[in-house]
Enzyme design. Structure first.
Site, PDB file in Angstrom:
ATOM      1  CB  THR A   1     -11.722  -2.141  -5.553  1.00 21.76           C
ATOM      2  OG1 THR A   1     -12.441  -1.725  -6.705  1.00 21.76           O
ATOM      3  CG2 THR A   1     -12.072  -3.569  -5.211  1.00 21.76           C
TER       4      THR A   1
ATOM      5  CB  ALA B   1      -7.665   4.172 -12.317  1.00 19.25           C
TER       6      ALA B   1
ATOM      7  CG  HIS C   1     -10.530  -1.944  -1.193  1.00 20.81           C
ATOM      8  ND1 HIS C   1     -10.175  -3.017  -1.981  1.00 20.81           N
ATOM      9  CD2 HIS C   1     -11.570  -2.373  -0.436  1.00 20.81           C
ATOM     10  CE1 HIS C   1     -10.961  -4.046  -1.690  1.00 20.81           C
ATOM     11  NE2 HIS C   1     -11.824  -3.686  -0.766  1.00 20.81           N
TER      12      HIS C   1
ATOM     13  CD  GLU D   1     -12.631  -6.698  -3.443  1.00 23.34           C
ATOM     14  OE1 GLU D   1     -12.227  -7.151  -2.354  1.00 23.34           O
ATOM     15  OE2 GLU D   1     -11.917  -6.577  -4.445  1.00 23.34           O
TER      16      GLU D   1
HETATM   17  P1  FAD Z   1       2.239  -4.766   0.491  1.00 21.42           P
HETATM   18  O1  FAD Z   1       1.717  -5.384   1.727  1.00 21.42           O
HETATM   19  O2  FAD Z   1       2.993  -3.494   0.604  1.00 21.42           O
HETATM   20  O3  FAD Z   1       3.139  -5.864  -0.251  1.00 21.42           O
HETATM   21  C1  FAD Z   1       3.635  -5.654  -1.576  1.00 21.42           C
HETATM   22  C2  FAD Z   1       4.952  -6.415  -1.773  1.00 21.42           C
HETATM   23  O4  FAD Z   1       5.976  -5.844  -0.949  1.00 21.42           O
HETATM   24  C3  FAD Z   1       4.890  -7.883  -1.364  1.00 21.42           C
HETATM   25  O5  FAD Z   1       5.715  -8.599  -2.231  1.00 21.42           O
HETATM   26  C4  FAD Z   1       5.454  -7.907   0.067  1.00 21.42           C
HETATM   27  O6  FAD Z   1       6.081  -9.129   0.383  1.00 21.42           O
HETATM   28  C5  FAD Z   1       6.454  -6.749   0.035  1.00 21.42           C
HETATM   29  N1  FAD Z   1       6.480  -5.997   1.291  1.00 21.42           N
HETATM   30  C6  FAD Z   1       5.443  -5.686   2.102  1.00 21.42           C
HETATM   31  N2  FAD Z   1       5.831  -4.918   3.136  1.00 21.42           N
HETATM   32  C7  FAD Z   1       7.178  -4.734   2.992  1.00 21.42           C
HETATM   33  C8  FAD Z   1       8.149  -4.013   3.731  1.00 21.42           C
HETATM   34  N3  FAD Z   1       7.841  -3.324   4.830  1.00 21.42           N
HETATM   35  N4  FAD Z   1       9.447  -4.029   3.268  1.00 21.42           N
HETATM   36  C9  FAD Z   1       9.791  -4.711   2.145  1.00 21.42           C
HETATM   37  N5  FAD Z   1       8.892  -5.414   1.414  1.00 21.42           N
HETATM   38  C10 FAD Z   1       7.605  -5.423   1.817  1.00 21.42           C
HETATM   39  N6  FAD Z   1      -5.242  -2.991  -5.693  1.00 21.42           N
HETATM   40  C11 FAD Z   1      -5.746  -1.759  -5.998  1.00 21.42           C
HETATM   41  O7  FAD Z   1      -5.097  -0.995  -6.739  1.00 21.42           O
HETATM   42  N7  FAD Z   1      -6.970  -1.362  -5.497  1.00 21.42           N
HETATM   43  C12 FAD Z   1      -7.715  -2.146  -4.677  1.00 21.42           C
HETATM   44  O8  FAD Z   1      -8.804  -1.749  -4.245  1.00 21.42           O
HETATM   45  C13 FAD Z   1      -7.211  -3.435  -4.343  1.00 21.42           C
HETATM   46  N8  FAD Z   1      -7.898  -4.261  -3.509  1.00 21.42           N
HETATM   47  C14 FAD Z   1      -7.357  -5.469  -3.145  1.00 21.42           C
HETATM   48  C15 FAD Z   1      -8.044  -6.295  -2.255  1.00 21.42           C
HETATM   49  C16 FAD Z   1      -7.532  -7.539  -1.870  1.00 21.42           C
HETATM   50  C17 FAD Z   1      -8.299  -8.400  -0.904  1.00 21.42           C
HETATM   51  C18 FAD Z   1      -6.284  -7.970  -2.420  1.00 21.42           C
HETATM   52  C19 FAD Z   1      -5.731  -9.325  -2.053  1.00 21.42           C
HETATM   53  C20 FAD Z   1      -5.580  -7.157  -3.303  1.00 21.42           C
HETATM   54  C21 FAD Z   1      -6.098  -5.902  -3.676  1.00 21.42           C
HETATM   55  N9  FAD Z   1      -5.416  -5.061  -4.544  1.00 21.42           N
HETATM   56  C22 FAD Z   1      -5.935  -3.825  -4.875  1.00 21.42           C
HETATM   57  C23 FAD Z   1      -4.140  -5.469  -5.157  1.00 21.42           C
HETATM   58  C24 FAD Z   1      -2.909  -5.016  -4.330  1.00 21.42           C
HETATM   59  O9  FAD Z   1      -2.903  -3.620  -4.188  1.00 21.42           O
HETATM   60  C25 FAD Z   1      -1.660  -5.475  -5.078  1.00 21.42           C
HETATM   61  O10 FAD Z   1      -1.571  -6.879  -5.050  1.00 21.42           O
HETATM   62  C26 FAD Z   1      -0.354  -4.838  -4.655  1.00 21.42           C
HETATM   63  O11 FAD Z   1       0.651  -5.243  -5.593  1.00 21.42           O
HETATM   64  C27 FAD Z   1       0.118  -5.231  -3.250  1.00 21.42           C
HETATM   65  O12 FAD Z   1      -0.636  -4.611  -2.279  1.00 21.42           O
HETATM   66  P2  FAD Z   1      -0.422  -4.978  -0.723  1.00 21.42           P
HETATM   67  O13 FAD Z   1      -1.289  -4.070   0.033  1.00 21.42           O
HETATM   68  O14 FAD Z   1      -0.533  -6.430  -0.519  1.00 21.42           O
HETATM   69  O15 FAD Z   1       1.112  -4.497  -0.582  1.00 21.42           O
END
Ligand code: FAD
Length: 287
Positions: free
Chosen positions: A49, A52, A78, A18
């Site tokens: 990734t 911002a 991403h 990554e």
């Molecule tokens: P979601 O899957 O939407 O989950 C977020 C929260 O909402 C969780 O607490 C979950 O339990 C809850 N949730 C999920 N779906 C629902 C639903 N349908 N109804 C109610 N609650 C729900 N961030 C960046 O800004 N840029 C990046 O490039 C980036 N790359 C990443 C790569 C990896 C491998 C990882 C692990 C994280 C990355 N992140 C990145 C961070 C990530 O965007 C954050 O952790 C963000 O807060 C959650 O993203 P998610 O896609 O897991 O969200």
């Protein structure tokens, strides 16, 4: 190449890398130097990734296209929901598809710096499962998602977080990459809980070879729920301000962690490289 097919092929574990989207020309040069050196480990794919709060969306897409074209590596961009409308996401997805990108990581994203609560824009999505669903309905692209062995910080419990993870997989996520972790027991417990909910897709450990005690302290402050083993912290303290000894301590820990994960059947390792090559190269050399 669809990334899910790499895991399904059942060959050697898939090593992936990554990188973050650099802010300026100096960062870009450093990134491409790292990519050239890391090509030696023959990564199954690399991912870029989106930083911002979504504002690098177009640069992230163009970088993935460039890396895939110029370096012959399968590149995954991403894509985050933060600050972005469905129309903008659709444009970026078309641009990537038309330029050969075959995989995206569907994410909600973090809130902008200094903002504590995540809110969607008008005409945008609220959760990653909605983005995954949107991509699946309109594009023939491979879709990955994020997961959290030590729970996403907003989720009330690990069980609730896994129930939401199931929505993401049901919406089209074909593989999951974990948040970085240092305690393999946390990963295997998570895998067991996820499998018990009927989620069968590959769960790829995200591993970061730590570079220094400062680096570790930054990780701890950015991800408060992450378990930091005393052995890792102790060996970094012992290395003091000797940069190479610190790097080696981080590498030795990461290599032992990766060996144990692969030995027990993890589908691959996704390395958080911080756009540098040395730590990942040394770690892979020890596998
Ligand atoms: P979601 O899957 O939407 O989950 C977020 C929260 O909402 C969780 O607490 C979950 O339990 C809850 N949730 C999920 N779906 C629902 C639903 N349908 N109804 C109610 N609650 C729900 N961030 C960046 O800004 N840029 C990046 O490039 C980036 N790359 C990443 C790569 C990896 C491998 C990882 C692990 C994280 C990355 N992140 C990145 C961070 C990530 O965007 C954050 O952790 C963000 O807060 C959650 O993203 P998610 O896609 O897991 O969200």
């Amino acid at each position: 190449m669809r990334i899910a097919d790499l895991y399904a092929a059942g060959g050697d574990p898939v090593l992936s890398l990554e990188f973050f989207t650099p802010k300026n020309d100096a960062g870009r040069s450093a990134l491409f130097r790292a990519i050239e050196r890391l090509a030696a480990i023959e990564p199954g794919f690399v991912s870029i990734t989106c930083g911002a709060a979504g504002t690098t969306r177009e640069r992230t897409a163009d970088l993935a296209i460039e890396i895939q074209r110029e370096h012959g590596l399968t590149a995954m961009a991403h894509l985050v929901c933060t600050g972005t409308t469905q129309t903008e996401l659709d444009e970026t997805l078309r641009h990537m598809r038309d330029n050969g990108i075959e995989n995206i990581l569907a994410l909600r994203g973090d809130p902008p710096k200094g903002v504590s609560d995540w809110t969607p824009v008008e005409g945008g999505f609220r959760h990653a499962n909605e983005l995954a669903e949107f991509v699946r309905a309109r594009f023939s692209l491979g879709i990955g998602g994020a997961c959290y062995p030590e729970k996403h910080h907003e989720a009330p419990s690990l069980e609730a977080d896994i129930a939401n993870l199931k929505r993401k997989v049901d919406a089209g996520a074909e593989f999951l990459i974990t948040q970085l972790f240092f305690d393999n027991e946390k990963y295997w417990r998570f895998v067991d809980l996820v499998r018990a909910e009927g989620i069968e897709v590959p769960i790829v450990p995200g591993i970061m070879p730590v570079l220094s005690l400062t680096n570790l302290q930054r990780i701890a402050s950015l991800s408060p729920g992450t378990t930091i083993p005393e052995t890792l912290e102790g060996s970094l303290r012992e290395a003091g301000d000797d940069d190479d000894a610190s790097l080696q301590a981080g590498v030795d820990f990461a290599a032992a962690q990766c060996r144990a994960l692969l030995h027990k059947g993890a589908p691959g390792i996704h390395f958080y490289t911080l756009n540098r090559s040395k730590a990942t190269l040394r770690t892979v050399a020890q596998l």
